[in-house]
Design an enzyme around this catalytic site. Structure first.
Site, PDB file in Angstrom:
ATOM      1  N   HIS A   1     -10.152   1.129   1.279  1.00  0.00           N
ATOM      2  CA  HIS A   1      -9.695   2.452   1.721  1.00  0.00           C
ATOM      3  C   HIS A   1     -10.882   3.377   1.961  1.00  0.00           C
ATOM      4  O   HIS A   1     -10.929   4.084   2.967  1.00  0.00           O
ATOM      5  CB  HIS A   1      -8.767   3.090   0.688  1.00  0.00           C
ATOM      6  CG  HIS A   1      -7.337   2.704   0.855  1.00  0.00           C
ATOM      7  ND1 HIS A   1      -6.628   2.907   2.021  1.00  0.00           N
ATOM      8  CD2 HIS A   1      -6.476   2.118  -0.004  1.00  0.00           C
ATOM      9  CE1 HIS A   1      -5.388   2.478   1.861  1.00  0.00           C
ATOM     10  NE2 HIS A   1      -5.271   1.990   0.645  1.00  0.00           N
TER      11      HIS A   1
ATOM     12  N   HIS B   1      -8.929  -3.620  -2.623  1.00  0.00           N
ATOM     13  CA  HIS B   1      -8.020  -2.828  -1.799  1.00  0.00           C
ATOM     14  C   HIS B   1      -8.451  -1.356  -1.780  1.00  0.00           C
ATOM     15  O   HIS B   1      -8.561  -0.747  -0.715  1.00  0.00           O
ATOM     16  CB  HIS B   1      -6.595  -2.985  -2.351  1.00  0.00           C
ATOM     17  CG  HIS B   1      -5.560  -2.206  -1.620  1.00  0.00           C
ATOM     18  ND1 HIS B   1      -4.653  -2.799  -0.769  1.00  0.00           N
ATOM     19  CD2 HIS B   1      -5.255  -0.876  -1.621  1.00  0.00           C
ATOM     20  CE1 HIS B   1      -3.841  -1.866  -0.281  1.00  0.00           C
ATOM     21  NE2 HIS B   1      -4.188  -0.696  -0.783  1.00  0.00           N
ATOM     22  N   GLU B   2      -8.695  -0.795  -2.965  1.00  0.00           N
ATOM     23  CA  GLU B   2      -9.073   0.621  -3.041  1.00  0.00           C
ATOM     24  C   GLU B   2     -10.454   0.853  -2.424  1.00  0.00           C
ATOM     25  O   GLU B   2     -10.678   1.857  -1.734  1.00  0.00           O
ATOM     26  CB  GLU B   2      -9.030   1.131  -4.487  1.00  0.00           C
ATOM     27  CG  GLU B   2      -7.663   1.050  -5.138  1.00  0.00           C
ATOM     28  CD  GLU B   2      -6.528   1.632  -4.304  1.00  0.00           C
ATOM     29  OE1 GLU B   2      -6.737   2.609  -3.563  1.00  0.00           O
ATOM     30  OE2 GLU B   2      -5.405   1.093  -4.396  1.00  0.00           O
TER      31      GLU B   2
ATOM     32  N   CYS C   1       0.859  -1.190   0.000  1.00  0.00           N
ATOM     33  CA  CYS C   1       0.000   0.000   0.000  1.00  0.00           C
ATOM     34  C   CYS C   1       0.890   1.234   0.000  1.00  0.00           C
ATOM     35  O   CYS C   1       1.890   1.267   0.718  1.00  0.00           O
ATOM     36  CB  CYS C   1      -0.888  -0.022   1.248  1.00  0.00           C
ATOM     37  SG  CYS C   1      -2.003   1.391   1.379  1.00  0.00           S
TER      38      CYS C   1
END
Length: 185
Positions: A150, A146-147, A104
């Site tokens: 966030h 993953h994004e 990351c």
């Protein structure tokens, strides 16, 4: 042959937020203004992602608590996927769960084996307000998940348990950018 402007060519490289910054650990707000400011943010996200040599970047990683992310990421067949999603919804994450290395830009230099589904579908909008659906498999599915995490206020260490989690958090605390502070990630 490339058509249209290169994403990020007119963007400003912004400093990245690092693990422990409160903006990374709280859900981001829905985008309500699809005006020029949003287009500038998307350009800045691309410029910042490319400058940091990443494959994806969420708005809260540059300190903007808005539901936007960009990507320029290959899948397992090396097909390039390039775009952005505003107000994304993860509508599917399925298939086989694979444990693979994950890093990351908000935890520079660190990575840990993290479990993700090998297929993901995200729906949302473009910066101009057009509906968009993005489907990914393999590494690109990992990127989408993953994004999206966030924007939900999660970082990949939140998906780790036990020894793996303790190890990456210990490494983050010792990293030069971690300033020795204790991080709960």
């Amino acid at each position: 042959m490339r058509h249209g402007p290169i994403p990020g060519a007119h963007g400003r490289v912004r400093p990245l937020t690092l693990l422990g910054d409160p903006v990374l650990h709280a859900p981001s707000a829905e985008v309500t203004d699809f005006g020029p400011g949003l287009a500038r943010l998307v350009e800045d996200l691309f410029a910042s992602m490319y400058a940091a040599r990443g494959v994806g970047l969420a708005a809260n990683q540059v300190g903007e608590a808005l539901r936007v992310f960009v990507f320029d990421c290959p899948d397992d067949e090396e097909v390039r996927h390039l775009g952005h999603v505003v107000n994304p919804r993860l509508v599917a994450a399925d298939g086989i769960v694979l444990r693979g290395p994950e890093g990351c830009l908000s935890l520079p230099g660190l990575e840990a084996p993290t479990e993700r589904f090998d297929r993901a579908v995200v729906e949302g909008f473009t910066a101009s307000g057009e509906p968009v659906e993005v489907e990914g498999t393999g590494f690109f599915a990992r990127c989408l998940q993953h994004e999206y995490d966030h924007l939900e206020g999660r970082v990949y260490p939140d998906r780790l348990t036990g020894r793996r989690r303790r190890k990456v958090l210990r490494q983050a605390a010792k990293a030069s950018w971690g300033s020795g502070r204790t991080v709960s990630g």
